[in-house]
Design an enzyme around this catalytic site. Structure first.
Site, PDB file in Angstrom:
ATOM      1  N   ILE A 107       0.835  -1.200   0.000  1.00 56.51           N
ATOM      2  CA  ILE A 107       0.000   0.000   0.000  1.00 56.51           C
ATOM      3  C   ILE A 107       0.871   1.252   0.000  1.00 56.51           C
ATOM      4  O   ILE A 107       1.951   1.279   0.583  1.00 56.51           O
ATOM      5  CB  ILE A 107      -0.954  -0.014   1.223  1.00 56.51           C
ATOM      6  CG1 ILE A 107      -1.889   1.192   1.217  1.00 56.51           C
ATOM      7  CG2 ILE A 107      -0.206  -0.135   2.534  1.00 56.51           C
ATOM      8  CD1 ILE A 107      -3.029   1.104   2.227  1.00 56.51           C
ATOM      9  N   CYS A 108       0.386   2.270  -0.699  1.00 52.86           N
ATOM     10  CA  CYS A 108       1.018   3.590  -0.717  1.00 52.86           C
ATOM     11  C   CYS A 108       2.454   3.488  -1.266  1.00 52.86           C
ATOM     12  O   CYS A 108       2.672   2.934  -2.335  1.00 52.86           O
ATOM     13  CB  CYS A 108       0.963   4.201   0.680  1.00 52.86           C
ATOM     14  SG  CYS A 108       1.332   5.965   0.754  1.00 52.86           S
ATOM     15  N   ASN A 109       3.437   3.999  -0.553  1.00 53.53           N
ATOM     16  CA  ASN A 109       4.808   3.970  -1.060  1.00 53.53           C
ATOM     17  C   ASN A 109       5.345   2.553  -1.232  1.00 53.53           C
ATOM     18  O   ASN A 109       6.291   2.336  -1.999  1.00 53.53           O
ATOM     19  CB  ASN A 109       5.730   4.757  -0.133  1.00 53.53           C
ATOM     20  CG  ASN A 109       5.609   6.257  -0.333  1.00 53.53           C
ATOM     21  OD1 ASN A 109       5.074   6.720  -1.332  1.00 53.53           O
ATOM     22  ND2 ASN A 109       6.102   7.030   0.623  1.00 53.53           N
ATOM     23  N   ALA A 111       3.660   0.198  -2.646  1.00 53.39           N
ATOM     24  CA  ALA A 111       3.282  -0.153  -4.021  1.00 53.39           C
ATOM     25  C   ALA A 111       4.282   0.449  -5.009  1.00 53.39           C
ATOM     26  O   ALA A 111       4.632  -0.183  -6.019  1.00 53.39           O
ATOM     27  CB  ALA A 111       1.864   0.330  -4.322  1.00 53.39           C
ATOM     28  N   ALA A 161      -2.559  -0.838  -3.363  1.00 52.55           N
ATOM     29  CA  ALA A 161      -3.525   0.188  -2.977  1.00 52.55           C
ATOM     30  C   ALA A 161      -2.826   1.530  -2.863  1.00 52.55           C
ATOM     31  O   ALA A 161      -1.615   1.600  -2.645  1.00 52.55           O
ATOM     32  CB  ALA A 161      -4.174  -0.175  -1.634  1.00 52.55           C
TER      33      ALA A 161
END
Length: 201
Positions: A107-109, A111, A161
């Site tokens: 998720i976030c960084n 990804a 995400a």
């Protein structure tokens, strides 16, 4: 299959990005589960406490050197640590997980880290925008056509995400893990998405 869900926490991790998932694994709407299907465990570079963005310090269950070889899922929690050299130590861990067919969430960084190291090449995915994935990924990000502008995307046992998709991230992982029935997972999602007053008016 081992029943541990391993959360990879780097320094300055975003604690809110794992809350809904961890909570649903450990409890239901009434109390802590007596016999949960899965157990939450935290992995950090060393066994020293690792600090979140909000300043909380969490004591890991495992270090990168002591984490088990078998587990149910690997969850890469976002935050600012993915911008630092310590993140490179996670590459081999993710390669091993994918090779073993494990469920992997990012998720976030985290990804963007997946894009940087070519882990999104053959799958549909999302993240903090295709531009960020391209900047982080450089020549290793060869699948911009696989990008979907959605809160969370699940494909081939990999869930990605964006940083605002904590709840959607949890829903996709809970579904892959079959943590509960689809109906109960959907109810958990809707309860937290809509809120008590809206859902039960």
């Amino acid at each position: 299959m081992n029943n541990e869900i391993l959360y990879i926490l780097l320094p300055d991790f975003a604690e809110h990005e794992m809350v809904y998932l961890a909570e649903a694994v450990a409890s239901d709407e009434f109390a802590l589960k007596e016999n949960p299907k899965y157990v939450n465990k935290f992995v950090a570079p060393t066994m020293e406490p690792v600090k979140s963005i909000g300043g909380f310090r969490l004591l890991p269950d495992y270090s990168f050197d002591t984490m088990p070889d078998d587990y149910a899922a690997l969850v890469l929690v976002g935050g600012f640590g993915w911008l630092t050299p310590v993140a490179d130590k996670v590459v081999a861990i993710v390669k091993h997980a994918i090779a073993k067919g494990k469920i992997v969430g990012a998720i976030c960084n985290a990804a963007s880290f997946m894009a940087k190291h070519g882990f999104l090449t053959n799958i549909k995915h999302t993240g903090n925008g295709v531009e960020q994935l391209s900047i982080w990924g450089g020549e290793n990000y060869t699948n911009p056509d696989g990008y979907i502008n959605a809160q969370a995307v699940s494909d081939a046992n990999i869930v990605t995400a964006n940083g605002s998709a904590t709840l959607e991230f949890a829903k996709e992982l809970l579904s892959l893990l079959e943590n509960d029935t689809p109906e109960r997972i959907e109810m958990y999602y809707q309860f937290n998405k809509q809120g008590f007053c809206e859902l039960f008016k």
